[in-house]
Structures are given as C-alpha cells and as structure tokens.
Design a protein around this motif. Structure first.
Motif, PDB file in Angstrom:
ATOM      1  N   LEU A 187      -0.909 -11.935   4.901  1.00 35.00           N
ATOM      2  CA  LEU A 187      -1.645 -11.518   3.708  1.00 35.00           C
ATOM      3  C   LEU A 187      -0.783 -11.366   2.464  1.00 35.00           C
ATOM      4  O   LEU A 187      -1.307 -11.105   1.387  1.00 35.00           O
ATOM      5  N   VAL A 188       0.534 -11.485   2.592  1.00 41.55           N
ATOM      6  CA  VAL A 188       1.413 -11.208   1.458  1.00 41.55           C
ATOM      7  C   VAL A 188       1.774 -12.490   0.706  1.00 41.55           C
ATOM      8  O   VAL A 188       1.842 -13.568   1.274  1.00 41.55           O
ATOM      9  N   ARG A 189       2.021 -12.317  -0.567  1.00 43.57           N
ATOM     10  CA  ARG A 189       2.530 -13.426  -1.367  1.00 43.57           C
ATOM     11  C   ARG A 189       4.057 -13.445  -1.255  1.00 43.57           C
ATOM     12  O   ARG A 189       4.656 -12.450  -0.837  1.00 43.57           O
ATOM     13  N   LEU A 204      -2.400  -3.434  -0.511  1.00 47.03           N
ATOM     14  CA  LEU A 204      -3.219  -3.132   0.657  1.00 47.03           C
ATOM     15  C   LEU A 204      -2.644  -1.900   1.340  1.00 47.03           C
ATOM     16  O   LEU A 204      -1.509  -1.918   1.813  1.00 47.03           O
ATOM     17  N   ILE A 222       2.162  -4.102   0.804  1.00 47.32           N
ATOM     18  CA  ILE A 222       1.356  -3.588   1.908  1.00 47.32           C
ATOM     19  C   ILE A 222       2.021  -2.316   2.416  1.00 47.32           C
ATOM     20  O   ILE A 222       3.239  -2.280   2.641  1.00 47.32           O
ATOM     21  N   LYS A 246      -1.810  -6.351  -6.631  1.00 43.93           N
ATOM     22  CA  LYS A 246      -2.726  -6.071  -5.526  1.00 43.93           C
ATOM     23  C   LYS A 246      -1.959  -5.390  -4.398  1.00 43.93           C
ATOM     24  O   LYS A 246      -0.918  -5.894  -3.958  1.00 43.93           O
ATOM     25  N   GLY A 303      -6.615 -11.101  -0.566  1.00 47.70           N
ATOM     26  CA  GLY A 303      -5.198 -11.395  -0.797  1.00 47.70           C
ATOM     27  C   GLY A 303      -4.976 -12.621  -1.651  1.00 47.70           C
ATOM     28  O   GLY A 303      -5.926 -13.205  -2.163  1.00 47.70           O
ATOM     29  N   PRO A 304      -3.715 -13.030  -1.793  1.00 43.08           N
ATOM     30  CA  PRO A 304      -2.531 -12.389  -1.206  1.00 43.08           C
ATOM     31  C   PRO A 304      -2.148 -11.111  -1.948  1.00 43.08           C
ATOM     32  O   PRO A 304      -2.463 -10.952  -3.115  1.00 43.08           O
ATOM     33  N   PHE A 305      -1.438 -10.231  -1.243  1.00 40.12           N
ATOM     34  CA  PHE A 305      -1.087  -8.929  -1.787  1.00 40.12           C
ATOM     35  C   PHE A 305       0.376  -8.893  -2.223  1.00 40.12           C
ATOM     36  O   PHE A 305       1.229  -9.576  -1.662  1.00 40.12           O
ATOM     37  N   ASP A 306       0.635  -8.036  -3.219  1.00 35.88           N
ATOM     38  CA  ASP A 306       2.000  -7.844  -3.716  1.00 35.88           C
ATOM     39  C   ASP A 306       2.735  -6.757  -2.936  1.00 35.88           C
ATOM     40  O   ASP A 306       3.960  -6.697  -2.977  1.00 35.88           O
ATOM     41  N   ALA A 357       6.701 -10.260  -1.877  1.00 36.64           N
ATOM     42  CA  ALA A 357       5.934  -9.025  -1.705  1.00 36.64           C
ATOM     43  C   ALA A 357       6.727  -7.989  -0.924  1.00 36.64           C
ATOM     44  O   ALA A 357       7.677  -8.305  -0.210  1.00 36.64           O
TER      45      ALA A 357
END
Length: 305
Positions: A230-232, A26, A95, A24, A90-93, A235
């Motif tokens: 928002l991040v894992r 963003l 951004i 994912k 999210g969470p995003f991998d 990330a």
C-alpha cells in the motif's frame, strides 16, 4: 470517553516531519483515534484512513475526529486485510501500527481483557468472532494451555498454572470470568513465587490468551506484508510494539525488506519512551518504536548500520 494517550507520538511526528511528503496516512490500529488526531493536527493537508476491527472503537474514534471532516476516513476491519480494505485509497505516504491493546478494551471489564476488572472471560478484539478465552481455558488440555502460556506469555510457571486450571475444572467446574481465572492463578502459585514475578501474577497468562484468541502474531506478519503493498516509494512505516514477541517479528521483517532492497531501517535500535513519558503514561513503559522507509524506484538500499 475512555482516555487514549498515544505512545511515542512525539518521536513518530518528528520523524514524519523530516519526510518530503505526508499526504496520505494509514493508521492500521485506530483504537480511540489518538495517533490519527495527532497526525491530523500536525499536518493540515493530510488525509488519514483509520482501520480497526472493533466496531465500538470505530464509533468512538469517528466521534472524536469529526472536527476534521472529510480528512478522516474510518475503515472497519482487521489490519491483516489492510491491502484489500484500504487498497483503493492508496498509495500511502506513511503507515502506522500501535500494537497495544486499546484502552477501551482494557478499561471495560466486560470485554474480558483486564486482570484487574472482573468480567466475562472474553478477550475478542472483534466480537463477531466465535472463539473466546473462556473456551480455551475450559476446553484445551493441560499441555495446550501450558504451551500457549509459555509461547505467547513467556510465563516460566506455565505448567503449574495450566495444572491448576485443570484441577479447578475437575473439582469445581468451569472458569467463566476474569476474576475467577485470577483467583485460580493466585491459588496455584505460592506467595513467595508471586512476589518474585515482578508484576501481577496473571499478566502473562492474560497476554497469552489474548494473543491466542485473536491470532495476533500471524495477523501482525500478514499486516506488515500487506502494508508494503500500500505504500508509495519513499514512504514511512512506523510500528510500536509492547512485548518481545511482537518486536522480534517487526525487527526481522524490516531486516528482510532491507535485504531485498525494498527500503532502509531508520532505527538502529528501537526508540523507547522517556522517563517523563512513562511517568505520564505507565502503559508506555514497555513500548518500542521501529521505523522503516521504502525505496525510491531504482535506488539501491544503503543500510545505515
């Protein structure tokens, strides 16, 4: 369609390809979709959410990325509210931020960003906002204008230009178009000074007005903070900036996050475009890319430098 060449995209993709997972992403500054398109093409399984406050950019990017189907998800809004707007996805991998002005905004004179195309003195990235560059130029005091030209444009002739604007307002009335503002600046600064400036004499003033109208530096600080919500773990955060004010904010933000043991700075110095890229895309000449990776749980940050 207005051309959009993503800056330093090869370096960003190469970095993402070293990461264990890119599922994912963003894109906080969607623009015309150049970065999102490159990521979608490079990673066949990736899902991309693209955020932009310009409704016209959202429309154009959505048309461009339609072939990717439900792998692309447009979001209308300012990246300062990224945590609220994209939190459910999210969470995003990874951004991404490209802090440059969209080619759509620069190339279309009616948006008021360009000192090379005449148009209304606007400069709003989100046209639902009420504050415009015309209001600032015609209502702010000489000191207020001088201060923002110096603070946001680092314009060494800020006082002279502000004085020239006030003189024009008093003697000839309002300044309503970008062309009129350029003429005032050219009339104010002697020809030898203009030759020493190393570029268009209005460039820094237009930058300063754009930053003031859109509150860009405060928005950047808020957007970076929101991104970390928002991040894992593990990330990537990639930021492309175009002037020293932005780059300074990004540099200090990443340093603070590393000190807080929240991740590692991956770029000792910012990456810059190659001569070949600048030859292909002159807009890239001032770009700087900084990279950061967030920590896995329980992992201690070990600065690389």
């Amino acid at each position: 369609m207005t051309e959009h060449i993503p800056v330093l995209i090869a370096e960003i993709l190469a970095f993402l390809q070293t990461r264990p997972k890119v599922g994912k992403v963003l894109d906080c500054t969607l623009g015309l979709g150049g970065y999102s398109e490159a990521v979608l093409e490079t990673f066949p399984e990736v899902q991309v959410w693209g955020l932009d406050q310009d409704d016209e950019a959202i429309r154009i990017a959505s048309d461009r990325l339609e072939p990717f189907g439900d792998r692309f998800h447009p979001i209308h809004g300012n990246f300062a509210e990224a945590a609220e707007l994209a939190g459910n996805a999210g969470p995003f991998d990874a951004i991404l931020f490209d802090l440059g002005v969209s080619n759509l905004q620069i190339s279309e004179g009616y948006r008021g960003f360009s000192f090379q195309s005449d148009g209304p003195l606007d400069m709003r990235m989100n046209r639902h906002f009420s504050l415009t560059a015309e209001y600032l130029v015609n209502n702010w005091t000489e000191k207020e204008l001088s201060d923002i030209f110096w603070k946001y444009g680092e314009e060494r002739y800020s006082r002279q230009i502000a004085r020239g604007i006030l003189r024009h307002r008093e003697n000839r009335g309002k300044i309503e178009t970008t062309g009129e503002l350029v003429s005032v600046i050219r009339e104010t600064l002697p020809a030898p000074v203009q030759r020493k400036m190393g570029g268009h004499p209005a460039r820094k003033v237009f930058q300063a007005l754009r930053i003031a109208v859109n509150d860009e530096l405060a928005v950047l600080e808020k957007g970076l903070s929101g991104a970390f919500e928002l991040v894992r773990p593990g990330a990537s955060v990639a930021v492309v900036s175009y002037h020293s004010l932005e780059d300074r904010i990004v540099k200090h933000f990443f340093r603070e996050k590393q000190k807080e043991n929240l991740g590692t700075i991956e770029t000792k110095r910012p990456l810059i475009p190659s001569d070949e890229e600048i030859e292909r895309n002159y807009k890239a000449r001032s770009a700087k890319l900084r990279l950061f990776v967030t920590n896995e749980p329980g992992k201690e940050t070990k600065p690389k430098w």
